[in-house]
Every structure is written in C-alpha cells, then in structure tokens.
Design a protein around this motif. Structure first.
Motif, PDB file in Angstrom:
ATOM      1  N   SER A 144      11.145  33.971  76.467  1.00  0.00           N
ATOM      2  CA  SER A 144      11.343  34.934  75.367  1.00  0.00           C
ATOM      3  C   SER A 144      12.530  35.835  75.661  1.00  0.00           C
ATOM      4  CB  SER A 144      10.101  35.816  75.182  1.00  0.00           C
ATOM      5  OG  SER A 144       8.984  35.017  74.985  1.00  0.00           O
ATOM      6  N   ILE A 145      12.670  36.247  76.937  1.00  0.00           N
ATOM      7  CA  ILE A 145      13.817  37.107  77.293  1.00  0.00           C
ATOM      8  C   ILE A 145      15.128  36.349  77.048  1.00  0.00           C
ATOM      9  CG2 ILE A 145      14.998  38.217  79.259  1.00  0.00           C
ATOM     10  CD1 ILE A 145      12.180  38.778  80.406  1.00  0.00           C
ATOM     11  N   ILE A 146      15.140  35.080  77.490  1.00  0.00           N
ATOM     12  CA  ILE A 146      16.377  34.297  77.319  1.00  0.00           C
ATOM     13  C   ILE A 146      16.680  34.088  75.835  1.00  0.00           C
ATOM     14  CG2 ILE A 146      17.494  32.070  77.764  1.00  0.00           C
ATOM     15  CD1 ILE A 146      15.972  31.923  80.398  1.00  0.00           C
ATOM     16  N   LYS A 147      15.649  33.760  75.072  1.00  0.00           N
ATOM     17  CA  LYS A 147      15.891  33.496  73.646  1.00  0.00           C
ATOM     18  C   LYS A 147      16.380  34.764  72.937  1.00  0.00           C
ATOM     19  CE  LYS A 147      14.140  31.110  69.639  1.00  0.00           C
ATOM     20  NZ  LYS A 147      13.030  30.494  68.942  1.00  0.00           N
ATOM     21  N   ASP A 148      15.759  35.897  73.249  1.00  0.00           N
ATOM     22  CA  ASP A 148      16.213  37.162  72.633  1.00  0.00           C
ATOM     23  C   ASP A 148      17.666  37.439  73.016  1.00  0.00           C
ATOM     24  OD1 ASP A 148      13.732  37.470  71.583  1.00  0.00           O
ATOM     25  OD2 ASP A 148      13.072  39.044  72.972  1.00  0.00           O
ATOM     26  N   GLY A 149      17.983  37.209  74.310  1.00  0.00           N
ATOM     27  CA  GLY A 149      19.355  37.453  74.783  1.00  0.00           C
ATOM     28  C   GLY A 149      20.347  36.537  74.089  1.00  0.00           C
ATOM     29  N   LEU A 150      19.952  35.284  73.883  1.00  0.00           N
ATOM     30  CA  LEU A 150      20.853  34.346  73.204  1.00  0.00           C
ATOM     31  C   LEU A 150      21.047  34.751  71.745  1.00  0.00           C
ATOM     32  CD1 LEU A 150      19.522  30.987  74.737  1.00  0.00           C
ATOM     33  CD2 LEU A 150      21.773  32.007  75.150  1.00  0.00           C
ATOM     34  N   LYS A 166      30.743  34.357  66.916  1.00  0.00           N
ATOM     35  CA  LYS A 166      30.572  33.590  65.667  1.00  0.00           C
ATOM     36  C   LYS A 166      30.330  32.110  65.934  1.00  0.00           C
ATOM     37  CE  LYS A 166      32.559  33.499  61.611  1.00  0.00           C
ATOM     38  NZ  LYS A 166      33.763  33.200  60.906  1.00  0.00           N
ATOM     39  N   VAL A 167      30.788  31.662  67.107  1.00  0.00           N
ATOM     40  CA  VAL A 167      30.699  30.223  67.399  1.00  0.00           C
ATOM     41  C   VAL A 167      29.236  29.777  67.588  1.00  0.00           C
ATOM     42  CG1 VAL A 167      30.923  30.374  69.929  1.00  0.00           C
ATOM     43  CG2 VAL A 167      31.890  28.398  68.718  1.00  0.00           C
ATOM     44  N   ILE A 168      28.334  30.720  67.824  1.00  0.00           N
ATOM     45  CA  ILE A 168      26.918  30.315  67.966  1.00  0.00           C
ATOM     46  C   ILE A 168      26.325  30.145  66.571  1.00  0.00           C
ATOM     47  CG2 ILE A 168      24.629  30.942  68.826  1.00  0.00           C
ATOM     48  CD1 ILE A 168      25.886  32.305  71.158  1.00  0.00           C
ATOM     49  N   GLY A 169      25.958  28.916  66.266  1.00  0.00           N
ATOM     50  CA  GLY A 169      25.392  28.625  64.942  1.00  0.00           C
ATOM     51  C   GLY A 169      23.888  28.797  64.920  1.00  0.00           C
ATOM     52  N   ASP A 170      23.239  28.376  65.996  1.00  0.00           N
ATOM     53  CA  ASP A 170      21.768  28.378  65.978  1.00  0.00           C
ATOM     54  C   ASP A 170      21.237  28.515  67.401  1.00  0.00           C
ATOM     55  OD1 ASP A 170      19.373  28.226  64.561  1.00  0.00           O
ATOM     56  OD2 ASP A 170      19.189  26.058  64.829  1.00  0.00           O
ATOM     57  N   VAL A 171      20.178  29.298  67.529  1.00  0.00           N
ATOM     58  CA  VAL A 171      19.449  29.423  68.803  1.00  0.00           C
ATOM     59  C   VAL A 171      18.034  28.978  68.507  1.00  0.00           C
ATOM     60  CG1 VAL A 171      18.553  31.070  70.496  1.00  0.00           C
ATOM     61  CG2 VAL A 171      20.866  31.365  69.586  1.00  0.00           C
ATOM     62  N   GLY A 177      14.105  26.782  69.861  1.00  0.00           N
ATOM     63  CA  GLY A 177      13.212  26.301  70.914  1.00  0.00           C
ATOM     64  C   GLY A 177      12.146  27.322  71.238  1.00  0.00           C
ATOM     65  N   HIS A 178      11.305  26.954  72.169  1.00  0.00           N
ATOM     66  CA  HIS A 178      10.189  27.799  72.590  1.00  0.00           C
ATOM     67  C   HIS A 178      10.111  27.803  74.097  1.00  0.00           C
ATOM     68  CE1 HIS A 178       8.168  28.614  68.875  1.00  0.00           C
ATOM     69  NE2 HIS A 178       8.206  27.340  68.529  1.00  0.00           N
ATOM     70  N   GLY A 179       9.618  28.895  74.662  1.00  0.00           N
ATOM     71  CA  GLY A 179       9.404  28.939  76.102  1.00  0.00           C
ATOM     72  C   GLY A 179      10.690  28.621  76.830  1.00  0.00           C
ATOM     73  N   LEU A 180      10.614  27.686  77.780  1.00  0.00           N
ATOM     74  CA  LEU A 180      11.818  27.298  78.521  1.00  0.00           C
ATOM     75  C   LEU A 180      12.341  25.941  78.062  1.00  0.00           C
ATOM     76  CD1 LEU A 180      10.868  28.768  81.990  1.00  0.00           C
ATOM     77  CD2 LEU A 180      12.641  29.593  80.420  1.00  0.00           C
ATOM     78  N   MET A 181      12.200  25.687  76.771  1.00  0.00           N
ATOM     79  CA  MET A 181      12.755  24.493  76.119  1.00  0.00           C
ATOM     80  C   MET A 181      13.667  25.044  75.020  1.00  0.00           C
ATOM     81  SD  MET A 181      12.197  21.072  75.899  1.00  0.00           S
ATOM     82  CE  MET A 181      12.840  19.857  74.746  1.00  0.00           C
ATOM     83  N   LEU A 182      14.855  25.497  75.436  1.00  0.00           N
ATOM     84  CA  LEU A 182      15.720  26.235  74.506  1.00  0.00           C
ATOM     85  C   LEU A 182      17.045  25.516  74.280  1.00  0.00           C
ATOM     86  CD1 LEU A 182      15.147  29.816  75.970  1.00  0.00           C
ATOM     87  CD2 LEU A 182      14.145  28.876  73.892  1.00  0.00           C
ATOM     88  N   GLY A 183      17.675  25.806  73.173  1.00  0.00           N
ATOM     89  CA  GLY A 183      18.971  25.198  72.869  1.00  0.00           C
ATOM     90  C   GLY A 183      19.827  26.133  72.044  1.00  0.00           C
ATOM     91  N   VAL A 184      21.141  25.952  72.180  1.00  0.00           N
ATOM     92  CA  VAL A 184      22.115  26.737  71.418  1.00  0.00           C
ATOM     93  C   VAL A 184      23.083  25.739  70.802  1.00  0.00           C
ATOM     94  CG1 VAL A 184      23.924  28.491  71.571  1.00  0.00           C
ATOM     95  CG2 VAL A 184      22.005  28.582  73.150  1.00  0.00           C
TER      96      VAL A 184
END
Ligand code: PLP
Length: 439
Positions: free
Chosen positions: A344-350, A358-363, A365-372
């Motif tokens: 959750s910390i990583i996802k919030d940070g991302l 602007k280059v980040i289109g989408d963040v 996943g759940h838990g430690l299965m995350l993608g950008v």
C-alpha cells in the motif's frame, strides 16, 4: 493501435560475447550490461563486485519470502541429508505433509484438496488443460489475450502475447478472448458495465466459434508478464458463470498471484469472489525450488485416476520440504500482512509520482503485485517504451532491480520478495523519482 516493439535487448553475438566463458548464449537477459549475481540475502542481491541491489522483481516473482531464508535453507539441507529423490510412485512423508498443508490454504467450501506436484508453471497449466478436457469430454479452451501461461505445449498455446509465440502449429482448440483490461481495452474502468461487456465477448466467442461446449477457461488473477493487468470489475464472476453454463471448468492461474502476494487474500482469485475448479501454482511456492502444483476437487481428480499421471521429479522431497517451510514462514512472519502494508505504501507513493510525472499513465495491482504503465499521451495511450527502458536502466544504476513487461514493453513490474520493509519502500520510491526525473 500501436505495434508491439521488436526485441531491443543485446544481440545474439553480444550475449555470446558477454557470456562466452559460460557457453550459455541462449540465456535471456533484460539488461544491456547484464549483471552477474552471486549472492542473495532477504530482499537484496549482490553482484560479483559486491554491489548491493534491492530486488524488486524476486527472480520473476519467485523468491516469495526472501533470498536464502534461513528456515527454507535449513529445511532443504535437512531433507538433502535424509533423502534427495524418490518419485510419487512411493509415499513420502514430506510430500504428504506439504500437500495437506497446501490444501488447507484454500477456502473450505471450495473442496480444492487434491494436489498434484509437477515441476513448473507451464507443466501445471498443461496438466490443468488435460484434466479439464478429460473431465468434461470437451476440447475447446479459452484464455485471455495478453495472458501468459507458460512455454510448453498447451501452456504455450494458452499464452497470447506475441513476443512469446513461435511460428509453429499450435493453439489447437485454444481460443483467446478480448482482454478485460480496463486501462487499454475498449471498456474502461469508468464504465460500471465494463466487466459485463468483456464477458459478453467471451460468450460471443463460445457461441460463434465452438460447438456450444467448452472444456475450460483459464485466467491469471492479475496478469503478470502482460504488464500487471487487473481484470475489469465483475468480469471474472460473469466469465465463470458463462463457462459453467457451457459445460467447462474454471481454472485460476495463481503462478504469480498466489501465496499472499496480493496482500488481501492468500489466493488472487479470492479478491474477485469466485471459486475455481482447478488452481495452478509455481514460482513462490518453493521460494525458487523447482516446484509447481495443480490443485483440484476429488471429483475432478477421479477422472485422472483412470489414467496414470506421473512425472519423475514432480514432488521432489527437497522441493517439497522447501515449499512446506515457505508456508510456515508466511504464517509465522505475517508475510501476507507485510505484502499488504508495504504494498500500500508503494502504491500510494507511485500514485504521488503519477501526479508529478505525466509519463505515468497507470498505476495498478494489489499488495506486492504492482505495475506502472508509461505512456506518451493519456488519450491515445501511445506506449513510452524507450522511456520505460531508460527508467529501468537508471534504477539499476541506483541499486534497484525492477521487472519490465506488457505487450508494448512499457510497463514496470514491481514484485519483490514479500519481506521488503517500509524503509525499502522509501528507498525504492526515491530511486523511481530520480529515475523518472532523469528522462
Ligand atoms: N503462468 C504464469 C502466470 C506465469 O507468469 C508463468 C511464468 O512466468 C507461468 C505460468 C509458467 O511458469 P514456468 O516458467 O514455471 O513454466
């Protein structure tokens, strides 16, 4: 409509050159200058010069509880000193105990309690297809476009990512339906009916191109190699109903999403409120031991008992001892909770970085299965694949290893050993920030 990029990694000759002393030229390498990893400890890897890397990819989502975890190592050594190999034609206490413990991780009402041990995720999916065909008497099988299910017979046919396809006859009886991708697909997450619409495509595929009956359907609970793609809300439940109405079995490929990685539940399918008939797993099951499994109900397993299903190494006692230790560590060290909290910390940070770059289109996943996913334009979703490659290399220079993937090669995949800490999360986010800033 963007064309998936061609392979841009080192050429065959370059790879030969780098690895000439090892004579293993065919090895795939992600990096222009491949690193030589010689040691691993918890969430860290060390190269031959002693440089430390925070491993945010876990050997492709495999080292579930940390490199060289002492409990797992001890289990392997103890077992090696007693018996290194037998086959499943004999009973073996470690295989039996591990199988029982594994079956207990499934919801009681699922009746998923018969375990077959095999050697890899590909082999697990091959067996799942055979099981479903044997049980239903039907042949046609459906998987999702953008899915990855392995590199052997049936599993390679289930895979629907062009970079993994060979120009050889395959895919007999296997059909790929529209991917329920709420970011890149035609029906977006803002559409409350998106899941239903993707399911309609599945129904349409069965009714137009199958004899009205299917053997089964397989999906990853979150697509891994395809770029950490979550399935549109409501899709999986509808899909299971449609498949069952056409006589088929539903298979959850939990090769990447199992063992608590999504944080909220032990198995990824539980996040969608569905109950599969067959579950396949590998990777995190043994923290890197060559081990995989297919779990099903006694009724489905009965079909296979009319035949002999056997493989030499499946259920190797050392691998099973390691798998059993992994389950203990997940329980004793509250690994799933950690996946949830640090994830959750990583996802919030991302998501904060998404506001900044602007280059980040989408963040996702759940838990430690995350993608950008990186894009050049938020409307057209033009893939920013050279930018992704840049961030990927920069992060490595700063001591962080992430994965790369997606149909266009423009997704960063973040799937570390599940023992990563909040401090690691902070370091990782700082490195991501600096890597993105250098674009
Ligand atoms: N299924 C999924 C979701 C995977 O990610 C993989 C491998 O990456 C497989 C199956 C195949 O597993 P293996 O490489 O162990 O054959």
């Amino acid at each position: 409509d963007y064309k998936p990029p061609k392979y841009t990694g080192p050429s065959f000759e370059e790879t030969m050159q780098t690895r000439k002393e090892y004579l293993t030229p065919a090895l795939l390498t992600y990096y222009k200058n491949p690193i030589m990893i010689v040691d691993g400890k918890q969430q860290y890897l060390f190269d031959h010069e002693g440089n430390r890397y925070l491993d945010m990819f876990a050997g492709i989502v495999t080292v579930s509880v940390g490199h060289c975890h002492p409990t797992v190592t001890k289990a392997a050594i103890d077992q090696m000193n007693r018996l290194q190999h037998t086959t499943t034609i004999y009973l073996h206490p470690v295989i039996g105990e591990f199988g029982k413990k594994l079956a207990e991780t499934f919801p009681k009402e699922s009746n998923l309690k018969v375990v077959y041990f095999v050697n890899s995720g590909s082999e697990a999916n091959d067996l799942a297809v055979m099981m479903a065909r044997a049980y239903t008497g039907n042949f046609d099988f459906i998987s999702l476009r953008n899915g990855y299910h392995g590199a052997s017979g049936n599993s390679a046919s289930l895979t629907a990512l062009h970079t993994w396809k060979y120009p050889v006859p395959s895919d007999f009886g296997i059909k790929h339906t529209l991917n329920p991708d709420p970011y890149r697909g035609p029906f977006k997450s803002s559409d409350p009916e998106a899941g239903k619409k993707y399911a309609w495509h599945l129904k349409n595929l069965i009714e137009h191109s199958s004899p009205g009956a299917v053997a089964g359907f397989i999906a990853e609970s979150i697509q891994g190699i395809g770029g950490t793609v979550e399935l549109a809300d409501g899709f999986l439940k509808e899909a299971y109903d449609i498949i069952r109405a056409h006589g088929g079995l539903c298979i959850a490929d939990e090769v990447q999403t199992g063992f608590g990685r999504t944080g909220t539940n032990f198995w990824g399918f539980q996040n969608y409120g569905v109950t599969p008939d067959i579950v396949t797993m590998a990777k995190g099951i043994g923290n890197g031991a060559p081990l995989a499994a297919v779990v099903t109900t006694p009724e489905i397993a009965k079909t296979l008992s009319k035949r002999i299903h056997f493989n030499t190494y499946g259920g190797n006692p050392v691998s099973c001892a390691m798998g059993s230790a992994v389950l203990d560590v997940i329980r004793d060290e509250k690994i799933q909770q950690n996946a949830h909290d640090v994830g959750s910390i990583i996802k919030d940070g991302l998501n904060d970085l998404k506001k900044k770059y602007k280059v980040i289109g989408d963040v996702r996943g759940h838990g430690l299965m995350l993608g950008v996913e990186l894009v050049r334009d938020h409307e057209t979703l033009e893939p920013a694949n050279t930018e992704t490659a840049h961030v990927f290399e920069k992060a490595k220079e700063m001591g962080v290893l992430v994965g790369k993937g997606g149909l266009y090669g423009n997704c960063l995949r973040i799937k570390p050993p599940m023992c990563v800490t909040k401090e690691d999360a902070k370091f990782f986010l700082d490195v991501m920030d600096r890597s993105l800033a250098s674009l």
